[in-house]
Design a protein around this motif. Sequence first.
Motif, mmCIF file in Angstrom:
data_model
loop_
_atom_site.group_PDB
_atom_site.id
_atom_site.type_symbol
_atom_site.label_atom_id
_atom_site.label_comp_id
_atom_site.label_asym_id
_atom_site.label_seq_id
_atom_site.Cartn_x
_atom_site.Cartn_y
_atom_site.Cartn_z
ATOM 1 N N MET A 123 0.851 -1.176 0.000
ATOM 2 C CA MET A 123 0.000 0.000 0.000
ATOM 3 C C MET A 123 0.900 1.243 0.000
ATOM 4 S SD MET A 123 -2.852 1.247 2.760
ATOM 5 C CE MET A 123 -3.988 -0.049 2.402
ATOM 6 N N ILE A 124 0.605 2.169 -0.874
ATOM 7 C CA ILE A 124 1.425 3.373 -1.011
ATOM 8 C C ILE A 124 1.064 4.412 0.054
ATOM 9 C CG2 ILE A 124 1.938 5.332 -2.512
ATOM 10 C CD1 ILE A 124 1.514 3.440 -4.867
ATOM 11 N N ALA A 125 -0.225 4.621 0.252
ATOM 12 C CA ALA A 125 -0.675 5.632 1.202
ATOM 13 C C ALA A 125 -1.265 4.934 2.434
ATOM 14 C CB ALA A 125 -1.707 6.537 0.549
ATOM 15 N N LYS A 126 -0.894 5.441 3.607
ATOM 16 C CA LYS A 126 -1.347 4.817 4.856
ATOM 17 C C LYS A 126 -2.500 5.561 5.510
ATOM 18 C CE LYS A 126 3.070 2.713 5.866
ATOM 19 N NZ LYS A 126 4.172 2.579 6.801
ATOM 20 N N THR A 127 -2.599 6.859 5.230
ATOM 21 C CA THR A 127 -3.658 7.648 5.858
ATOM 22 C C THR A 127 -4.543 8.259 4.783
ATOM 23 O OG1 THR A 127 -2.428 9.733 5.821
ATOM 24 C CG2 THR A 127 -2.072 8.278 7.728
ATOM 25 N N GLU A 128 -5.701 8.731 5.210
ATOM 26 C CA GLU A 128 -6.620 9.396 4.274
ATOM 27 C C GLU A 128 -5.961 10.623 3.648
ATOM 28 O OE1 GLU A 128 -9.612 10.152 1.803
ATOM 29 O OE2 GLU A 128 -9.419 8.340 3.007
ATOM 30 N N ARG A 129 -5.190 11.343 4.438
ATOM 31 C CA ARG A 129 -4.471 12.530 3.920
ATOM 32 C C ARG A 129 -3.487 12.134 2.820
ATOM 33 N NH1 ARG A 129 -4.369 17.142 1.903
ATOM 34 N NH2 ARG A 129 -2.497 18.354 2.236
ATOM 35 N N GLU A 130 -2.791 11.041 3.025
ATOM 36 C CA GLU A 130 -1.850 10.577 2.010
ATOM 37 C C GLU A 130 -2.586 10.184 0.726
ATOM 38 O OE1 GLU A 130 0.420 7.506 3.909
ATOM 39 O OE2 GLU A 130 1.609 8.946 5.072
ATOM 40 N N PHE A 131 -3.741 9.527 0.868
ATOM 41 C CA PHE A 131 -4.552 9.200 -0.310
ATOM 42 C C PHE A 131 -5.002 10.470 -1.019
ATOM 43 C CE2 PHE A 131 -5.305 4.821 1.284
ATOM 44 C CZ PHE A 131 -5.064 4.144 0.101
ATOM 45 N N GLN A 132 -5.388 11.480 -0.257
ATOM 46 C CA GLN A 132 -5.824 12.745 -0.843
ATOM 47 C C GLN A 132 -4.678 13.396 -1.622
ATOM 48 O OE1 GLN A 132 -7.168 15.608 2.031
ATOM 49 N NE2 GLN A 132 -8.034 16.963 0.483
ATOM 50 N N ILE A 133 -3.500 13.400 -1.051
ATOM 51 C CA ILE A 133 -2.326 13.960 -1.734
ATOM 52 C C ILE A 133 -2.063 13.195 -3.029
ATOM 53 C CG2 ILE A 133 0.180 14.222 -1.601
ATOM 54 C CD1 ILE A 133 -0.253 14.759 1.459
ATOM 55 N N LEU A 134 -2.127 11.894 -2.956
ATOM 56 C CA LEU A 134 -1.906 11.060 -4.133
ATOM 57 C C LEU A 134 -2.951 11.328 -5.209
ATOM 58 C CD1 LEU A 134 -0.261 8.822 -5.449
ATOM 59 C CD2 LEU A 134 -1.671 7.160 -4.229
ATOM 60 N N ARG A 135 -4.212 11.370 -4.820
ATOM 61 C CA ARG A 135 -5.299 11.671 -5.773
ATOM 62 C C ARG A 135 -5.096 13.030 -6.422
ATOM 63 N NH1 ARG A 135 -8.768 9.390 -1.955
ATOM 64 N NH2 ARG A 135 -9.147 11.426 -1.046
ATOM 65 N N ASN A 136 -4.806 14.037 -5.596
ATOM 66 C CA ASN A 136 -4.622 15.391 -6.130
ATOM 67 C C ASN A 136 -3.458 15.449 -7.117
ATOM 68 O OD1 ASN A 136 -6.751 16.279 -4.555
ATOM 69 N ND2 ASN A 136 -5.455 17.191 -2.984
ATOM 70 N N SER A 137 -2.383 14.769 -6.793
ATOM 71 C CA SER A 137 -1.220 14.749 -7.684
ATOM 72 C C SER A 137 -1.558 14.071 -9.008
ATOM 73 C CB SER A 137 -0.052 14.031 -7.015
ATOM 74 O OG SER A 137 0.357 14.729 -5.867
ATOM 75 N N LEU A 138 -2.240 12.957 -8.921
ATOM 76 C CA LEU A 138 -2.631 12.248 -10.138
ATOM 77 C C LEU A 138 -3.609 13.074 -10.969
ATOM 78 C CD1 LEU A 138 -3.033 8.637 -8.720
ATOM 79 C CD2 LEU A 138 -1.300 9.421 -10.366
ATOM 80 N N GLU A 139 -4.538 13.753 -10.312
ATOM 81 C CA GLU A 139 -5.498 14.592 -11.042
ATOM 82 C C GLU A 139 -4.799 15.754 -11.745
ATOM 83 O OE1 GLU A 139 -8.333 15.481 -7.973
ATOM 84 O OE2 GLU A 139 -9.377 13.554 -8.249
ATOM 85 N N ARG A 140 -3.806 16.355 -11.089
ATOM 86 C CA ARG A 140 -3.036 17.437 -11.731
ATOM 87 C C ARG A 140 -2.264 16.899 -12.930
ATOM 88 N NH1 ARG A 140 -2.132 19.102 -6.483
ATOM 89 N NH2 ARG A 140 -0.128 18.051 -6.391
ATOM 90 N N GLU A 141 -1.635 15.755 -12.753
ATOM 91 C CA GLU A 141 -0.877 15.154 -13.847
ATOM 92 C C GLU A 141 -1.802 14.800 -15.012
ATOM 93 O OE1 GLU A 141 2.511 13.943 -15.873
ATOM 94 O OE2 GLU A 141 2.283 15.138 -14.063
ATOM 95 N N LEU A 142 -2.992 14.317 -14.697
ATOM 96 C CA LEU A 142 -3.967 13.982 -15.735
ATOM 97 C C LEU A 142 -4.348 15.225 -16.538
ATOM 98 C CD1 LEU A 142 -5.752 11.866 -17.090
ATOM 99 C CD2 LEU A 142 -7.469 12.315 -15.310
ATOM 100 N N LYS A 143 -4.554 16.334 -15.854
ATOM 101 C CA LYS A 143 -4.887 17.585 -16.561
ATOM 102 C C LYS A 143 -3.747 18.014 -17.481
ATOM 103 C CE LYS A 143 -8.130 19.363 -13.174
ATOM 104 N NZ LYS A 143 -8.424 20.351 -12.150
#
Length: 91
Positions: A1-21
């Motif tokens: 598992m890459i992210a251990k906390t909800e905050r880490e998942f949020q950071i990961l999601r946000n980064s991926l969404e920016r990269e997708l844009k």
Amino acid sequence: MIAKTEREFQILRNSLERELKLIEYSIQKTTEKLKDFEKKHGISSEEFHKKFEKGEIGDSQEFMLWASEFEALELLKKDRDAIIRMLKLCR
């Protein structure tokens, strides 16, 4: 598992969404460039690339650039698809 906390998942999601844009913007710009080549030469990029790969169309600097743009678009699409798959796992 890459992210251990909800905050880490949020950071990961946000980064991926920016990269997708960024990738979607690059796909749009690259597609516009390909359309310019297609209009100028009266052939689709797919058909051009097939002929280019077979050595049937020449290797001028412009054709090299066209082939590079076509190949870049293919890579961008693969990256976009990978990011979309990763985002689905982060939801």
